[in-house]
Design a protein around this motif. Structure first.
Motif, PDB file in Angstrom:
ATOM      1  N   UNK A  81       0.854  -1.193   0.000  1.00 49.91           N
ATOM      2  CA  UNK A  81       0.000   0.000   0.000  1.00 49.91           C
ATOM      3  C   UNK A  81       0.888   1.240   0.000  1.00 49.91           C
ATOM      4  N   UNK A  82       0.764   2.073  -1.042  1.00 44.51           N
ATOM      5  CA  UNK A  82       1.617   3.247  -1.214  1.00 44.51           C
ATOM      6  C   UNK A  82       0.815   4.508  -0.875  1.00 44.51           C
ATOM      7  N   UNK A  83       1.249   5.214   0.176  1.00 51.99           N
ATOM      8  CA  UNK A  83       0.548   6.421   0.614  1.00 51.99           C
ATOM      9  C   UNK A  83       1.259   7.704   0.183  1.00 51.99           C
ATOM     10  N   UNK A  84       2.264   7.579  -0.685  1.00 50.19           N
ATOM     11  CA  UNK A  84       3.005   8.762  -1.119  1.00 50.19           C
ATOM     12  C   UNK A  84       2.324   9.401  -2.327  1.00 50.19           C
ATOM     13  N   UNK A  85       1.827  10.637  -2.191  1.00 53.29           N
ATOM     14  CA  UNK A  85       1.174  11.276  -3.341  1.00 53.29           C
ATOM     15  C   UNK A  85       2.137  11.561  -4.488  1.00 53.29           C
ATOM     16  N   UNK A  86       3.386  11.891  -4.120  1.00 49.72           N
ATOM     17  CA  UNK A  86       4.388  12.175  -5.151  1.00 49.72           C
ATOM     18  C   UNK A  86       5.658  11.392  -4.856  1.00 49.72           C
ATOM     19  N   UNK A  87       6.459  11.222  -5.887  1.00 51.44           N
ATOM     20  CA  UNK A  87       7.740  10.536  -5.747  1.00 51.44           C
ATOM     21  C   UNK A  87       8.799  11.286  -6.548  1.00 51.44           C
ATOM     22  N   UNK A  88      10.068  10.981  -6.277  1.00 58.95           N
ATOM     23  CA  UNK A  88      11.151  11.602  -7.037  1.00 58.95           C
ATOM     24  C   UNK A  88      11.132  11.094  -8.476  1.00 58.95           C
ATOM     25  N   UNK A  89      11.312  12.009  -9.411  1.00 54.05           N
ATOM     26  CA  UNK A  89      11.319  11.656 -10.830  1.00 54.05           C
ATOM     27  C   UNK A  89      12.563  10.813 -11.136  1.00 54.05           C
ATOM     28  N   UNK A  90      12.373   9.548 -11.499  1.00 45.86           N
ATOM     29  CA  UNK A  90      13.542   8.695 -11.774  1.00 45.86           C
ATOM     30  C   UNK A  90      14.332   9.145 -13.005  1.00 45.86           C
ATOM     31  N   UNK A  91      13.727   9.982 -13.852  1.00 49.17           N
ATOM     32  CA  UNK A  91      14.410  10.440 -15.061  1.00 49.17           C
ATOM     33  C   UNK A  91      15.218  11.706 -14.817  1.00 49.17           C
ATOM     34  N   UNK A  92      14.987  12.338 -13.677  1.00 49.51           N
ATOM     35  CA  UNK A  92      15.666  13.598 -13.403  1.00 49.51           C
ATOM     36  C   UNK A  92      17.103  13.328 -12.951  1.00 49.51           C
ATOM     37  N   UNK A  93      18.039  14.125 -13.444  1.00 51.17           N
ATOM     38  CA  UNK A  93      19.450  13.950 -13.074  1.00 51.17           C
ATOM     39  C   UNK A  93      20.042  15.279 -12.618  1.00 51.17           C
ATOM     40  N   UNK A  94      21.048  15.177 -11.763  1.00 48.15           N
ATOM     41  CA  UNK A  94      21.687  16.378 -11.239  1.00 48.15           C
ATOM     42  C   UNK A  94      22.600  16.995 -12.304  1.00 48.15           C
ATOM     43  N   UNK A  95      22.478  18.322 -12.524  1.00 47.04           N
ATOM     44  CA  UNK A  95      23.374  18.986 -13.491  1.00 47.04           C
ATOM     45  C   UNK A  95      24.834  18.835 -13.081  1.00 47.04           C
ATOM     46  N   UNK A  96      25.697  18.768 -14.080  1.00 49.16           N
ATOM     47  CA  UNK A  96      27.118  18.542 -13.805  1.00 49.16           C
ATOM     48  C   UNK A  96      27.751  19.688 -13.023  1.00 49.16           C
ATOM     49  N   UNK A  97      27.249  20.904 -13.246  1.00 47.95           N
ATOM     50  CA  UNK A  97      27.846  22.060 -12.563  1.00 47.95           C
ATOM     51  C   UNK A  97      27.128  22.409 -11.260  1.00 47.95           C
ATOM     52  N   UNK A  98      26.352  21.467 -10.740  1.00 50.03           N
ATOM     53  CA  UNK A  98      25.543  21.777  -9.549  1.00 50.03           C
ATOM     54  C   UNK A  98      26.404  21.933  -8.289  1.00 50.03           C
ATOM     55  N   UNK A  99      27.321  21.017  -8.089  1.00 54.28           N
ATOM     56  CA  UNK A  99      28.072  20.987  -6.824  1.00 54.28           C
ATOM     57  C   UNK A  99      29.045  22.156  -6.735  1.00 54.28           C
ATOM     58  N   UNK A 100      28.726  23.057  -5.834  1.00 53.39           N
ATOM     59  CA  UNK A 100      29.582  24.203  -5.550  1.00 53.39           C
ATOM     60  C   UNK A 100      29.725  24.321  -4.035  1.00 53.39           C
ATOM     61  N   UNK A 101      30.899  24.778  -3.543  1.00 55.43           N
ATOM     62  CA  UNK A 101      31.043  24.942  -2.091  1.00 55.43           C
ATOM     63  C   UNK A 101      30.129  26.054  -1.573  1.00 55.43           C
ATOM     64  N   UNK A 102      29.694  25.897  -0.316  1.00 58.34           N
ATOM     65  CA  UNK A 102      28.793  26.892   0.274  1.00 58.34           C
ATOM     66  C   UNK A 102      29.540  28.194   0.566  1.00 58.34           C
ATOM     67  N   UNK A 103      30.829  28.102   0.901  1.00 59.68           N
ATOM     68  CA  UNK A 103      31.620  29.297   1.196  1.00 59.68           C
ATOM     69  C   UNK A 103      32.909  29.270   0.370  1.00 59.68           C
ATOM     70  N   UNK A 104      33.364  30.441  -0.017  1.00 59.76           N
ATOM     71  CA  UNK A 104      34.596  30.568  -0.796  1.00 59.76           C
ATOM     72  C   UNK A 104      35.441  31.695  -0.195  1.00 59.76           C
ATOM     73  N   UNK A 105      36.765  31.670  -0.451  1.00 57.09           N
ATOM     74  CA  UNK A 105      37.613  32.772   0.032  1.00 57.09           C
ATOM     75  C   UNK A 105      37.184  34.089  -0.614  1.00 57.09           C
ATOM     76  N   UNK A 106      37.210  35.156   0.176  1.00 58.45           N
ATOM     77  CA  UNK A 106      36.847  36.471  -0.349  1.00 58.45           C
ATOM     78  C   UNK A 106      37.904  36.921  -1.363  1.00 58.45           C
ATOM     79  N   UNK A 107      37.502  37.071  -2.652  1.00 64.58           N
ATOM     80  CA  UNK A 107      38.503  37.446  -3.666  1.00 64.58           C
ATOM     81  C   UNK A 107      39.010  38.882  -3.503  1.00 64.58           C
ATOM     82  N   UNK A 108      38.260  39.693  -2.759  1.00 62.19           N
ATOM     83  CA  UNK A 108      38.667  41.089  -2.583  1.00 62.19           C
ATOM     84  C   UNK A 108      39.509  41.300  -1.330  1.00 62.19           C
TER      85      UNK A 108
END
Length: 263
Positions: A81-108
């Motif tokens: 018995x499945x009570x989940x109205x929605x599920x993750x799209x199995x066809x969806x993929x993460x973009x290659x440029x997605x992963x970026x660090x949350x913080x970076x050195x201040x360039x200025x």
């Protein structure tokens, strides 16, 4: 603030039962007339100042009897018995440029001129929020083709339930008691009536509480007006006294016109 409601309690089989509905009481300084009507068909009414504020059925609005239905102890939710109205799209993929660090050195940021690597250690630029950071990637949601809705536990007749057509009945009334807990004194209880004639009870209510309620409100209005005038007079007197004090202070600080001189 505390819960300001009317507690309608029945004792059934040596146990007290409080009404499940929220019956609001009057929240003011005036006297009020409270009435409970219990009928032979197991219905009831609650009146305040001879006006109905609540009504219903004794069996439904109190837990004096066990429920008519209970969950079937033999029933279980099917494993598929499945009570989940929605599920993750199995066809969806993460973009290659997605992963970026949350913080970076201040360039200025620049290394301070007085920074001493030997004394202060190796200099590192401060970190700032990365404008290109996108957070944790999650696939988009799509409708679940296997969704069946919430599973509802089947119910069966409660073997412990037995209807009682005499819920309303009380064998006798021997005494009237008041069980009170109050933080402010001054409450008066009077004109308590137990009877079997609703119209007669309403008539007596009108002859007692009804005969004094308007006069009580008039008296309260007059008292409020007197207190308002007294407060205005006290405020005015306080203001005049303040002005007098200010004038006296000014007089004390004035320089005398003629002062004697000494050689």
């Amino acid at each position: 603030p505390g819960t300001k409601k009317v507690h309608v309690i029945f004792n059934y089989k040596e146990k007290n039962h409080l009404i499940k509905k929220d019956v609001r009481c009057k929240d003011d300084v005036f006297s009020h007339l409270y009435t409970l009507i219990v009928n032979p068909d197991n219905t009831y009414e609650v009146l305040i100042d001879n006006e109905k504020v609540e009504s219903g059925d004794l069996e439904e609005d109190w837990d004096m009897l066990p429920p008519k239905k209970v969950k079937d102890p033999e029933a279980k939710k099917p494993e598929d018995w499945d009570e989940r109205p929605t599920i993750a799209d199995p066809e969806d993929t993460k973009p290659e440029d997605w992963d970026k660090p949350e913080h970076i050195p201040d360039p200025d940021a620049t290394k301070p001129e007085d920074w001493d690597d030997e004394m202060d250690g190796e200099w590192e630029p401060p970190m700032i929020d990365n404008p290109d950071y996108k957070g944790e990637w999650k696939p988009k949601q799509i409708d679940n083709p296997d969704y069946k809705g919430p599973w509802i536990h089947p119910e069966i007749d409660n073997p412990e339930y037995n209807a009682d057509p005499m819920l309303y009945q009380r064998d006798e009334f021997c005494i009237v008691g008041l069980d009170l807990w109050q933080v402010k004194s001054g409450t008066i209880f009077d004109n308590i009536l137990i009877g079997d004639d609703i119209e007669e009870a309403k008539k007596i209510g009108d002859e007692t509480w009804g005969a004094t309620k308007d006069a009580a409100r008039k008296m309260k209005d007059e008292q409020d007006e007197e207190e308002r005038k007294r407060a205005e007079e006290e405020a005015k007197a306080g203001g005049d006294a303040e002005e007098d004090d200010d004038e006296d202070a000014d007089d004390d600080t004035e320089e005398p016109e003629n002062e004697g001189r000494t050689r």
